[in-house]
Write an enzyme that holds these catalytic residues in place. Structure first.
Site, PDB file in Angstrom:
ATOM      1  N   CYS A 116       0.816  -1.223   0.000  1.00 14.10           N
ATOM      2  CA  CYS A 116       0.000   0.000   0.000  1.00 14.10           C
ATOM      3  C   CYS A 116       0.848   1.272   0.000  1.00 14.10           C
ATOM      4  O   CYS A 116       0.310   2.376  -0.109  1.00 14.10           O
ATOM      5  CB  CYS A 116      -0.959  -0.012   1.178  1.00 14.10           C
ATOM      6  SG  CYS A 116      -1.923  -1.513   1.230  1.00 14.10           S
ATOM      7  N   HIS A 128      -3.373   6.808   2.517  1.00 15.95           N
ATOM      8  CA  HIS A 128      -3.841   5.516   2.006  1.00 15.95           C
ATOM      9  C   HIS A 128      -5.179   5.231   2.672  1.00 15.95           C
ATOM     10  O   HIS A 128      -5.329   5.381   3.886  1.00 15.95           O
ATOM     11  CB  HIS A 128      -2.803   4.435   2.340  1.00 15.95           C
ATOM     12  CG  HIS A 128      -3.320   3.056   2.146  1.00 15.95           C
ATOM     13  ND1 HIS A 128      -3.984   2.681   1.003  1.00 15.95           N
ATOM     14  CD2 HIS A 128      -3.309   1.956   2.951  1.00 15.95           C
ATOM     15  CE1 HIS A 128      -4.346   1.415   1.116  1.00 15.95           C
ATOM     16  NE2 HIS A 128      -3.956   0.954   2.287  1.00 15.95           N
ATOM     17  N   ASN A 155     -10.502  -0.293   0.559  1.00 14.06           N
ATOM     18  CA  ASN A 155      -9.042  -0.181   0.508  1.00 14.06           C
ATOM     19  C   ASN A 155      -8.564  -0.757  -0.825  1.00 14.06           C
ATOM     20  O   ASN A 155      -8.715  -1.947  -1.071  1.00 14.06           O
ATOM     21  CB  ASN A 155      -8.471  -0.968   1.696  1.00 14.06           C
ATOM     22  CG  ASN A 155      -6.955  -0.992   1.735  1.00 14.06           C
ATOM     23  OD1 ASN A 155      -6.296  -0.703   0.751  1.00 14.06           O
ATOM     24  ND2 ASN A 155      -6.411  -1.374   2.870  1.00 14.06           N
TER      25      ASN A 155
HETATM   26  N1  ACO Z   1     -18.348  -8.611  10.206  1.00 15.43           N
HETATM   27  C1  ACO Z   1     -18.806  -8.896  11.430  1.00 15.43           C
HETATM   28  N2  ACO Z   1     -18.008  -9.225  12.443  1.00 15.43           N
HETATM   29  C2  ACO Z   1     -16.681  -9.277  12.206  1.00 15.43           C
HETATM   30  C3  ACO Z   1     -16.142  -8.983  10.953  1.00 15.43           C
HETATM   31  C4  ACO Z   1     -17.021  -8.639   9.927  1.00 15.43           C
HETATM   32  N3  ACO Z   1     -16.619  -8.321   8.678  1.00 15.43           N
HETATM   33  N4  ACO Z   1     -14.790  -9.097  11.022  1.00 15.43           N
HETATM   34  C5  ACO Z   1     -14.505  -9.434  12.277  1.00 15.43           C
HETATM   35  N5  ACO Z   1     -15.637  -9.561  12.994  1.00 15.43           N
HETATM   36  C6  ACO Z   1     -15.797  -9.907  14.400  1.00 15.43           C
HETATM   37  C7  ACO Z   1     -14.642 -10.723  14.916  1.00 15.43           C
HETATM   38  O1  ACO Z   1     -14.828 -12.091  14.617  1.00 15.43           O
HETATM   39  C8  ACO Z   1     -14.711 -10.414  16.386  1.00 15.43           C
HETATM   40  O2  ACO Z   1     -15.707 -11.223  16.951  1.00 15.43           O
HETATM   41  P1  ACO Z   1     -15.517 -11.837  18.442  1.00 15.43           P
HETATM   42  O3  ACO Z   1     -15.422 -10.631  19.340  1.00 15.43           O
HETATM   43  O4  ACO Z   1     -16.736 -12.642  18.616  1.00 15.43           O
HETATM   44  O5  ACO Z   1     -14.249 -12.629  18.378  1.00 15.43           O
HETATM   45  C9  ACO Z   1     -15.197  -8.980  16.443  1.00 15.43           C
HETATM   46  O6  ACO Z   1     -15.781  -8.717  15.162  1.00 15.43           O
HETATM   47  C10 ACO Z   1     -14.101  -7.968  16.703  1.00 15.43           C
HETATM   48  O7  ACO Z   1     -12.992  -8.269  15.840  1.00 15.43           O
HETATM   49  P2  ACO Z   1     -11.679  -7.410  15.895  1.00 15.43           P
HETATM   50  O8  ACO Z   1     -10.698  -8.016  14.938  1.00 15.43           O
HETATM   51  O9  ACO Z   1     -11.292  -7.208  17.315  1.00 15.43           O
HETATM   52  O10 ACO Z   1     -12.235  -6.036  15.314  1.00 15.43           O
HETATM   53  P3  ACO Z   1     -11.508  -4.669  15.200  1.00 15.43           P
HETATM   54  O11 ACO Z   1     -12.265  -3.636  15.925  1.00 15.43           O
HETATM   55  O12 ACO Z   1     -10.035  -4.782  15.461  1.00 15.43           O
HETATM   56  O13 ACO Z   1     -11.691  -4.346  13.663  1.00 15.43           O
HETATM   57  C11 ACO Z   1     -10.417  -4.335  11.643  1.00 15.43           C
HETATM   58  C12 ACO Z   1     -11.140  -5.193  12.685  1.00 15.43           C
HETATM   59  C13 ACO Z   1     -11.458  -3.452  10.952  1.00 15.43           C
HETATM   60  C14 ACO Z   1      -9.785  -5.248  10.598  1.00 15.43           C
HETATM   61  C15 ACO Z   1      -9.353  -3.453  12.362  1.00 15.43           C
HETATM   62  O14 ACO Z   1      -8.508  -4.258  13.154  1.00 15.43           O
HETATM   63  C16 ACO Z   1      -8.527  -2.694  11.385  1.00 15.43           C
HETATM   64  O15 ACO Z   1      -9.017  -1.796  10.744  1.00 15.43           O
HETATM   65  N6  ACO Z   1      -7.246  -3.032  11.274  1.00 15.43           N
HETATM   66  C17 ACO Z   1      -6.401  -2.400  10.290  1.00 15.43           C
HETATM   67  C18 ACO Z   1      -6.690  -3.029   8.996  1.00 15.43           C
HETATM   68  C19 ACO Z   1      -6.121  -2.260   7.853  1.00 15.43           C
HETATM   69  O16 ACO Z   1      -6.211  -1.060   7.810  1.00 15.43           O
HETATM   70  N7  ACO Z   1      -5.556  -2.989   6.916  1.00 15.43           N
HETATM   71  C20 ACO Z   1      -5.047  -2.452   5.760  1.00 15.43           C
HETATM   72  C21 ACO Z   1      -3.799  -1.607   5.946  1.00 15.43           C
HETATM   73  S1  ACO Z   1      -2.476  -2.098   5.008  1.00 15.43           S
HETATM   74  C22 ACO Z   1      -3.087  -2.379   3.584  1.00 15.43           C
HETATM   75  O17 ACO Z   1      -3.825  -1.608   3.101  1.00 15.43           O
HETATM   76  C23 ACO Z   1      -2.783  -3.665   2.855  1.00 15.43           C
END
Ligand code: ACO
Length: 322
Positions: free
Chosen positions: A113, A249, A279
């Site tokens: 990215c 990004h 993204n």
């Molecule tokens: N729909 C519903 N529930 C979901 C989903 C979904 N799509 N995805 C995860 N969950 C659930 C999980 O299973 C978890 O359930 P549990 O509590 O029963 O175990 C709950 O939601 C919370 O999951 P977390 O992983 O703790 O959620 P978080 O608040 O951390 O959000 C996310 C997840 C959005 C991926 C966040 O961590 C994030 O934004 N991280 C950065 C990701 C990013 O920006 N990546 C790209 C950057 S680099 C690049 O671009 C390649």
């Protein structure tokens, strides 16, 4: 020496897919995706590969620049989803845009990215060295090819698309970059699956699907963005109040809100369109720039900082004057 951007272009993939539509395939909901990421929809490519989207964006940028395409002598494509291992997407763009009949070099850059920032930096170096006159710099992805639609933690975040700019030497406009990487063996953000020789059991779980440790990426991202903005401001000798736009990004609205709050920067200074595109990795920054140009948001002389961060791990920023 100074560098300016003289043309902008973008290509949307064919199919807009809303969160609700995606929830027919993946166990998720519109409310969860919007609350955790800010994404409302993304575009998925059905018939077009990365080089097709890249070529469309390139043609729009060439038209916007009003230059003779024959004067383009460097084509760089930042991508992590090339059409194949070879030839490069940049070489395919050269052929598809009819740029073969000239002295031109084309190659791809994989810095995930952060790829578009690294491509701009490469182009600036080639321009300043006098090796080339007009650089076509593209970020293009068809990430839907590597999404596992059984994995709700990744498949809801990404989309397809391409953006392009034309760069050349300028007498007045300043451009500079700051780029860094840190090799990651923990698998924070991966898409492997290229060790096809059955004797070569390097990774028995090898898969082309994108895998991500979301919270580790979140923690890395907020640190990386702060580092980039701080270092780029130091290099320019400017205060953030003198910057018109920060174009990050487009990964997650919460990441940007966290950084804006921590650094005490008005959130309105960050251009965000991730609600529409999700993204798109290397493509997210040039898509945003092209959209801003079309909307009249990039006025003459405005100061812009672009910020990339992603797999590698890689991170970096570009400062330019529009
Ligand atoms: N729909 C519903 N529930 C979901 C989903 C979904 N799509 N995805 C995860 N969950 C659930 C999980 O299973 C978890 O359930 P549990 O509590 O029963 O175990 C709950 O939601 C919370 O999951 P977390 O992983 O703790 O959620 P978080 O608040 O951390 O959000 C996310 C997840 C959005 C991926 C966040 O961590 C994030 O934004 N991280 C950065 C990701 C990013 O920006 N990546 C790209 C950057 S680099 C690049 O671009 C390649």
């Amino acid at each position: 020496m100074s560098i300016e951007i003289v043309g902008y272009g973008l290509a949307q993939a064919e199919q807009a897919v809303t969160n609700t539509e995606l929830s027919n395939t993946v166990e998720t909901s519109d409310a969860w995706i919007q609350e955790r990421t800010g994404i409302k929809q993304r575009y998925f490519s059905i018939h077009k590969n990365t080089s097709d989207l890249a070529s469309e964006a390139a043609m729009m940028a060439i038209q916007d620049a009003k230059i003779d395409p024959k004067t383009i002598d460097l084509i760089l494509v930042a991508t992590i989803t090339p059409d194949g291992m070879m030839p490069s997407v940049a070489s395919l763009v050269q052929a598809k845009c009819g740029l073969n009949e000239q002295n031109c070099l084309s190659y791809d850059i994989n810095a995930a990215c952060t790829g578009f920032i690294v491509a701009m930096q490469n182009a600036q170096a080639m321009l300043e060295a006098g090796f080339v006159q007009n650089a076509l710099v593209i970020g293009a992805e068809t990430l839907s090819k590597i999404l596992d639609f059984n994995d709700r933690t990744t498949s809801v975040l990404f989309g397809d698309g391409a953006g392009a700019i034309i760069m050349r030497r300028s007498s007045t406009k300043k451009m500079l970059h700051y780029t860094r990487s840190e090799g990651d063996l923990q698998g924070v953000l991966t898409s492997d699956g290229l060790a096809l020789n059955p004797e070569m059991q390097i990774n028995q779980y090898s898969s082309h699907f994108l895998r991500m440790q979301g919270q580790a990426v979140f923690r890395f991202a907020v640190k990386a963005i702060e580092d980039v903005i701080t270092k780029v401001l130091q290099q320019t000798n400017l205060h953030v109040d003198q910057i018109d736009w920060i174009v990050p990004h487009q990964a997650n609205r919460r990441i940007i809100e966290y950084v804006a709050n921590k650094m005490n920067i008005d959130l309105a200074k960050f251009y965000l369109n991730l609600d529409q595109y999700g993204n798109t990795s290397s493509a997210s920054i040039p898509i945003a720039l092209s959209e801003m140009k079309t909307k009249g948001l990039l006025k003459e002389g405005m100061r812009v900082i672009c910020v990339g961060f992603g797999a590698g791990l890689t991170w970096g920023g570009s400062y330019f004057e529009s």
